[in-house]
Design a protein around this motif. Structure first.
Motif, PDB file in Angstrom:
ATOM      1  N   VAL A 219       0.840  -1.199   0.000  1.00 20.38           N
ATOM      2  CA  VAL A 219       0.000   0.000   0.000  1.00 20.38           C
ATOM      3  C   VAL A 219       0.872   1.245   0.000  1.00 20.38           C
ATOM      4  CG1 VAL A 219      -1.872  -1.135   1.279  1.00 20.38           C
ATOM      5  CG2 VAL A 219      -0.182   0.206   2.516  1.00 20.38           C
ATOM      6  N   THR A 220       0.287   2.356  -0.459  1.00 18.61           N
ATOM      7  CA  THR A 220       0.903   3.663  -0.252  1.00 18.61           C
ATOM      8  C   THR A 220      -0.187   4.703  -0.096  1.00 18.61           C
ATOM      9  OG1 THR A 220       2.534   5.267  -0.987  1.00 18.61           O
ATOM     10  CG2 THR A 220       1.160   4.275  -2.704  1.00 18.61           C
ATOM     11  N   TYR A 221       0.109   5.658   0.789  1.00 16.47           N
ATOM     12  CA  TYR A 221      -0.760   6.812   1.011  1.00 16.47           C
ATOM     13  C   TYR A 221      -0.156   8.052   0.372  1.00 16.47           C
ATOM     14  CZ  TYR A 221      -2.675   3.629   4.472  1.00 16.47           C
ATOM     15  OH  TYR A 221      -3.229   2.536   5.079  1.00 16.47           O
ATOM     16  N   ASP A 222       1.038   7.919  -0.180  1.00 16.16           N
ATOM     17  CA  ASP A 222       1.815   9.035  -0.725  1.00 16.16           C
ATOM     18  C   ASP A 222       1.372   9.363  -2.153  1.00 16.16           C
ATOM     19  OD1 ASP A 222       3.789  10.668  -1.877  1.00 16.16           O
ATOM     20  OD2 ASP A 222       5.391   9.719  -0.733  1.00 16.16           O
ATOM     21  N   PRO A 223       0.827  10.568  -2.393  1.00 19.20           N
ATOM     22  CA  PRO A 223       0.377  10.932  -3.735  1.00 19.20           C
ATOM     23  C   PRO A 223       1.483  10.892  -4.789  1.00 19.20           C
ATOM     24  CG  PRO A 223      -0.491  12.477  -2.123  1.00 19.20           C
ATOM     25  CD  PRO A 223       0.508  11.608  -1.408  1.00 19.20           C
ATOM     26  N   ALA A 224       2.728  11.193  -4.409  1.00 13.31           N
ATOM     27  CA  ALA A 224       3.831  11.158  -5.375  1.00 13.31           C
ATOM     28  C   ALA A 224       4.083   9.729  -5.856  1.00 13.31           C
ATOM     29  CB  ALA A 224       5.093  11.738  -4.752  1.00 13.31           C
ATOM     30  N   ILE A 225       4.035   8.767  -4.959  1.00 15.20           N
ATOM     31  CA  ILE A 225       4.194   7.362  -5.347  1.00 15.20           C
ATOM     32  C   ILE A 225       2.979   6.905  -6.151  1.00 15.20           C
ATOM     33  CG2 ILE A 225       4.429   4.993  -4.503  1.00 15.20           C
ATOM     34  CD1 ILE A 225       5.906   6.152  -2.059  1.00 15.20           C
ATOM     35  N   GLN A 226       1.804   7.321  -5.739  1.00 13.15           N
ATOM     36  CA  GLN A 226       0.572   6.928  -6.435  1.00 13.15           C
ATOM     37  C   GLN A 226       0.573   7.370  -7.892  1.00 13.15           C
ATOM     38  OE1 GLN A 226      -2.627   8.480  -4.043  1.00 13.15           O
ATOM     39  NE2 GLN A 226      -2.280   6.999  -2.399  1.00 13.15           N
ATOM     40  N   ALA A 227       1.181   8.519  -8.190  1.00 14.56           N
ATOM     41  CA  ALA A 227       1.226   9.009  -9.571  1.00 14.56           C
ATOM     42  C   ALA A 227       1.932   8.007 -10.482  1.00 14.56           C
ATOM     43  CB  ALA A 227       1.911  10.369  -9.634  1.00 14.56           C
ATOM     44  N   GLY A 228       3.035   7.421 -10.026  1.00 20.04           N
ATOM     45  CA  GLY A 228       3.753   6.428 -10.823  1.00 20.04           C
ATOM     46  C   GLY A 228       3.011   5.116 -10.944  1.00 20.04           C
ATOM     47  N   ILE A 229       2.273   4.752  -9.918  1.00 24.79           N
ATOM     48  CA  ILE A 229       1.532   3.485  -9.908  1.00 24.79           C
ATOM     49  C   ILE A 229       0.450   3.462 -10.980  1.00 24.79           C
ATOM     50  CG2 ILE A 229      -0.078   2.123  -8.502  1.00 24.79           C
ATOM     51  CD1 ILE A 229       1.594   2.955  -6.076  1.00 24.79           C
ATOM     52  N   ARG A 230      -0.072   4.610 -11.329  1.00 23.47           N
ATOM     53  CA  ARG A 230      -1.170   4.669 -12.312  1.00 23.47           C
ATOM     54  C   ARG A 230      -0.771   4.123 -13.685  1.00 23.47           C
ATOM     55  NH1 ARG A 230      -5.353   7.079  -9.951  1.00 23.47           N
ATOM     56  NH2 ARG A 230      -4.968   8.555  -8.283  1.00 23.47           N
ATOM     57  N   THR A 231       0.521   4.007 -13.961  1.00 21.67           N
ATOM     58  CA  THR A 231       0.979   3.492 -15.256  1.00 21.67           C
ATOM     59  C   THR A 231       1.214   1.986 -15.243  1.00 21.67           C
ATOM     60  OG1 THR A 231       3.339   3.818 -14.769  1.00 21.67           O
ATOM     61  CG2 THR A 231       2.131   5.692 -15.727  1.00 21.67           C
ATOM     62  N   TRP A 232       1.095   1.346 -14.078  1.00 23.15           N
ATOM     63  CA  TRP A 232       1.384  -0.077 -13.956  1.00 23.15           C
ATOM     64  C   TRP A 232       0.261  -0.936 -14.520  1.00 23.15           C
ATOM     65  CZ3 TRP A 232       3.047  -0.601  -8.136  1.00 23.15           C
ATOM     66  CH2 TRP A 232       4.223   0.125  -7.930  1.00 23.15           C
ATOM     67  N   SER A 233       0.647  -2.151 -14.972  1.00 20.25           N
ATOM     68  CA  SER A 233      -0.355  -3.123 -15.401  1.00 20.25           C
ATOM     69  C   SER A 233       0.080  -4.527 -15.003  1.00 20.25           C
ATOM     70  CB  SER A 233      -0.611  -3.021 -16.906  1.00 20.25           C
ATOM     71  OG  SER A 233       0.581  -3.233 -17.621  1.00 20.25           O
TER      72      SER A 233
ATOM     73  N   GLY B 282       1.456  -8.032 -14.481  1.00 21.12           N
ATOM     74  CA  GLY B 282       2.664  -8.664 -14.986  1.00 21.12           C
ATOM     75  C   GLY B 282       3.908  -7.799 -14.942  1.00 21.12           C
ATOM     76  N   ASP B 283       3.769  -6.500 -14.681  1.00 23.20           N
ATOM     77  CA  ASP B 283       4.936  -5.625 -14.592  1.00 23.20           C
ATOM     78  C   ASP B 283       5.847  -6.081 -13.452  1.00 23.20           C
ATOM     79  OD1 ASP B 283       3.986  -4.043 -16.638  1.00 23.20           O
ATOM     80  OD2 ASP B 283       3.363  -2.382 -15.347  1.00 23.20           O
ATOM     81  N   LEU B 284       7.151  -5.894 -13.628  1.00 21.14           N
ATOM     82  CA  LEU B 284       8.126  -6.183 -12.581  1.00 21.14           C
ATOM     83  C   LEU B 284       8.312  -4.916 -11.759  1.00 21.14           C
ATOM     84  CD1 LEU B 284       9.993  -8.443 -11.529  1.00 21.14           C
ATOM     85  CD2 LEU B 284      11.817  -7.376 -12.863  1.00 21.14           C
ATOM     86  N   ILE B 285       8.033  -5.002 -10.462  1.00 22.98           N
ATOM     87  CA  ILE B 285       7.989  -3.845  -9.574  1.00 22.98           C
ATOM     88  C   ILE B 285       8.971  -4.034  -8.423  1.00 22.98           C
ATOM     89  CG2 ILE B 285       6.500  -2.475  -8.041  1.00 22.98           C
ATOM     90  CD1 ILE B 285       5.612  -2.454 -11.024  1.00 22.98           C
ATOM     91  N   GLU B 286       9.647  -2.958  -8.038  1.00 23.96           N
ATOM     92  CA  GLU B 286      10.484  -2.959  -6.833  1.00 23.96           C
ATOM     93  C   GLU B 286       9.828  -2.061  -5.794  1.00 23.96           C
ATOM     94  OE1 GLU B 286      14.609  -0.996  -5.363  1.00 23.96           O
ATOM     95  OE2 GLU B 286      14.742  -2.196  -7.205  1.00 23.96           O
ATOM     96  N   VAL B 287       9.646  -2.607  -4.601  1.00 22.68           N
ATOM     97  CA  VAL B 287       9.046  -1.862  -3.495  1.00 22.68           C
ATOM     98  C   VAL B 287      10.016  -1.874  -2.324  1.00 22.68           C
ATOM     99  CG1 VAL B 287       7.166  -1.817  -1.802  1.00 22.68           C
ATOM    100  CG2 VAL B 287       6.689  -2.430  -4.169  1.00 22.68           C
ATOM    101  N   ARG B 288      10.215  -0.712  -1.732  1.00 21.30           N
ATOM    102  CA  ARG B 288      10.988  -0.587  -0.493  1.00 21.30           C
ATOM    103  C   ARG B 288      10.087   0.094   0.527  1.00 21.30           C
ATOM    104  NH1 ARG B 288      16.636  -1.186  -1.113  1.00 21.30           N
ATOM    105  NH2 ARG B 288      17.141  -1.684  -3.264  1.00 21.30           N
ATOM    106  N   GLY B 289      10.016  -0.485   1.703  1.00 19.62           N
ATOM    107  CA  GLY B 289       9.145   0.088   2.715  1.00 19.62           C
ATOM    108  C   GLY B 289       9.252  -0.648   4.028  1.00 19.62           C
TER     109      GLY B 289
ATOM    110  N   ALA C 187       7.649   3.037   0.863  1.00 19.91           N
ATOM    111  CA  ALA C 187       8.324   4.333   0.911  1.00 19.91           C
ATOM    112  C   ALA C 187       8.746   4.718  -0.506  1.00 19.91           C
ATOM    113  CB  ALA C 187       9.540   4.275   1.826  1.00 19.91           C
ATOM    114  N   THR C 188       9.069   3.709  -1.331  1.00 23.22           N
ATOM    115  CA  THR C 188       9.315   3.889  -2.757  1.00 23.22           C
ATOM    116  C   THR C 188       8.725   2.691  -3.477  1.00 23.22           C
ATOM    117  OG1 THR C 188      11.458   2.745  -2.796  1.00 23.22           O
ATOM    118  CG2 THR C 188      11.496   5.125  -2.382  1.00 23.22           C
TER     119      THR C 188
END
Length: 116
Positions: free
Chosen positions: A53-67, A69-76, A98-99
């Motif tokens: 999860v994220t509550y951060d609007p800056a992180i959320q902006a990037g998430i909107r492009t995901w679909s 099967g995408d390979l994602i890195e999360v640090r938190g 956090a990212t």
């Protein structure tokens, strides 16, 4: 010694991120990563699906492009959330990002069907 709560995940997005409204104009983005690991007794035992999860609007902006099967890195950080539901106390574990960055957006699979 200091306490540490740091999580690093790299995995495939299991579906489209979900958006949930909070009070006011805020929202939370929720997604799940499929992360492989060694030592499973079966193919089903060698993967984990982890809620992020994220509550951060800056992180959320990037998430909107995901679909899916995408390979994602999360640090938190690992969080254990509690609440009272109709059937009593409830809880779940999730990673609060956090990212969160897109590492690879796989190319669409080519249609291998033969036209006749």
């Amino acid at each position: 010694m200091k306490h540490v709560n740091e999580i690093v995940l790299v995995g495939r997005l299991s579906g489209e991120p979900e958006w949930r409204a909070l009070s006011g104009d805020d929202q939370v983005a929720v997604w799940r990563l499929i992360v492989e690991h060694r030592g499973g007794r079966s193919p089903q035992d060698s993967i984990d699906t982890i809620r992020c999860v994220t509550y951060d609007p800056a992180i959320q902006a990037g998430i909107r492009t995901w679909s899916h099967g995408d390979l994602i890195e999360v640090r938190g950080s690992l969080r254990h959330r509690f609440w009272r539901g109709p059937s009593g106390p409830r809880g779940l574990y999730e990673v609060e990002a956090a990212t969160a960055i897109l590492r690879l957006h796989p190319a669409p699979k080519e249609d291998t069907a033969v036209a006749t």
